[in-house]
Write an enzyme that holds these catalytic residues in place. Structure first.
Site, PDB file in Angstrom:
ATOM      1  CG  ASP A   1    -109.850-115.586 -23.202  1.00 36.88           C
ATOM      2  OD1 ASP A   1    -110.125-114.874 -22.222  1.00 36.88           O
ATOM      3  OD2 ASP A   1    -109.499-115.118 -24.294  1.00 36.88           O
TER       4      ASP A   1
ATOM      5  CG  ASN B   1    -103.237-112.100 -33.653  1.00 36.26           C
ATOM      6  OD1 ASN B   1    -104.285-111.785 -33.102  1.00 36.26           O
ATOM      7  ND2 ASN B   1    -102.529-113.144 -33.257  1.00 36.26           N
TER       8      ASN B   1
ATOM      9  CG  HIS C   1    -106.413-112.816 -30.581  1.00 37.54           C
ATOM     10  ND1 HIS C   1    -105.074-112.830 -30.251  1.00 37.54           N
ATOM     11  CD2 HIS C   1    -107.005-112.105 -29.604  1.00 37.54           C
ATOM     12  CE1 HIS C   1    -104.884-112.166 -29.129  1.00 37.54           C
ATOM     13  NE2 HIS C   1    -106.036-111.711 -28.722  1.00 37.54           N
TER      14      HIS C   1
ATOM     15  CD  GLU D   1    -103.395-116.154 -30.892  1.00 41.82           C
ATOM     16  OE1 GLU D   1    -103.817-115.176 -31.533  1.00 41.82           O
ATOM     17  OE2 GLU D   1    -102.493-116.063 -30.041  1.00 41.82           O
TER      18      GLU D   1
HETATM   19  C1  GLP Z   1    -106.452-110.766 -25.028  1.00 39.32           C
HETATM   20  C2  GLP Z   1    -107.791-111.497 -24.909  1.00 39.32           C
HETATM   21  C3  GLP Z   1    -108.792-110.907 -25.834  1.00 39.32           C
HETATM   22  C4  GLP Z   1    -108.542-109.417 -25.978  1.00 39.32           C
HETATM   23  C5  GLP Z   1    -107.253-109.190 -26.703  1.00 39.32           C
HETATM   24  C6  GLP Z   1    -106.832-107.732 -26.778  1.00 39.32           C
HETATM   25  O1  GLP Z   1    -105.382-111.469 -24.728  1.00 39.32           O
HETATM   26  N1  GLP Z   1    -107.791-112.909 -24.950  1.00 39.32           N
HETATM   27  O2  GLP Z   1    -110.091-111.192 -25.361  1.00 39.32           O
HETATM   28  O3  GLP Z   1    -109.573-108.810 -26.711  1.00 39.32           O
HETATM   29  O4  GLP Z   1    -106.238-110.039 -26.231  1.00 39.32           O
HETATM   30  O5  GLP Z   1    -106.343-107.272 -25.573  1.00 39.32           O
HETATM   31  P1  GLP Z   1    -106.066-105.746 -25.240  1.00 39.32           P
HETATM   32  O6  GLP Z   1    -107.399-105.116 -25.019  1.00 39.32           O
HETATM   33  O7  GLP Z   1    -105.235-105.757 -23.998  1.00 39.32           O
HETATM   34  O8  GLP Z   1    -105.364-105.154 -26.404  1.00 39.32           O
END
Ligand code: GLP
Length: 260
Positions: free
Chosen positions: A67, A136, A138, A143
């Site tokens: 993304d 959450n 995702h 989402e």
């Molecule tokens: C992000 C990404 C995800 C990631 C998630 C958790 O924003 N789009 O690919 O797995 O949120 O992030 P973190 O590892 O910082 O908790």
């Protein structure tokens, strides 16, 4: 799903790094699906260290990130493109022309999403898809209530996700409200999937992903439909699972136990 539970986040990260290195050893021209986020930082540290010590080369690898924020150019310091350069690409021999991300500041984000989706289909399938998970549930930026058949598109980020990710933005800077993300169907088309979750903030989402009913309210539950998914957890992220004894019986200390 293979559920591997490690005592510490360091051991969990080591397991993921080893899996990526082994994938590249087996197939130097591997197509990797890559993720951003704090959870991935120690993974990329480990891969960079493996490169420096001569244990792995990324020169043949093609990558597709999950993304990118809509509106941020690849040069913007808070873009996922910048994150990947800083954490992995510039620290290894990864070829920049084979490192793909959606272009966040494309004039037409919908057309950019379609271009990115077509490129993955043309060059794919992805051999190994790395994933983190949002609190959450995702994956990528899919989402809650994302279609489980979704493909690459623009998604509106939830307030909770904006809040969780604002730490990556400078004070006073407003994080983008939209992102281009590959869809859940794209993720499920990868040959194998490796999801890493560490820390207590992920425990609830992890439990729902593995043991909850399949449904778009927790998009990560879609991984239950994939035949080659490995979930790598530390003890804290595994804390709300019910069948912990069973997972530890099948994979004691996260290891593959021989039959018998
Ligand atoms: C992000 C990404 C995800 C990631 C998630 C958790 O924003 N789009 O690919 O797995 O949120 O992030 P973190 O590892 O910082 O908790």
């Amino acid at each position: 799903m293979r559920v591997l539970i490690f005592e510490t986040s360091e051991l969990a990260v080591d397991r993921v790094v080893r899996a990526v290195v082994e994938q590249i050893e087996r197939k130097p021209a591997s197509i990797l699906g890559l993720a951003t986020g704090g959870t991935m930082e120690p993974v990329y540290d480990g891969l960079s260290a493996a490169y420096r010590s001569g244990s792995v080369s990324l020169a043949g690898v093609t990558s597709f990130n999950l993304d990118e924020y809509v509106g941020l150019s690849p040069e913007h310091s808070c873009s996922f493109a910048a994150f990947m350069r800083e954490k992995l690409f510039d620290r290894t021999d990864m070829r920049s022309n084979r490192a793909n991300l959606p272009v966040g500041n494309a004039v037409d984000p919908d057309a950019e999403a379609a271009r990115y989706d077509a490129l993955i289909s043309e060059l794919g399938p992805i051999d190994l898809q790395l994933l983190g998970i949002g609190a959450n549930g995702h994956i990528g930026f899919n989402e809650p209530t994302s279609s489980l058949r979704s493909r690459t598109r623009v998604k509106t980020l939830t307030r909770a996700t904006l809040e969780a990710n604002k730490r990556f933005f400078a004070d006073g800077e407003t994080p983008p409200k939209y992102a281009i993300t590959v869809g859940i169907q794209n993720i499920l088309e990868a040959k194998s999937i490796l999801l890493l979750a560490t820390g207590s903030a992920k425990a609830k989402a992890v439990a729902t992903m593995i043991e909850g009913p399949l449904g778009s309210y927790c998009p990560a539950t879609a991984l239950q439909m994939h035949a080659d998914t490995t979930i790598v957890l530390d003890r804290e992220a595994a804390a709300e699972l019910t069948l912990t004894d069973y997972y530890s019986q099948v994979h004691p200390d996260g290891q593959d136990a021989p039959y018998g």
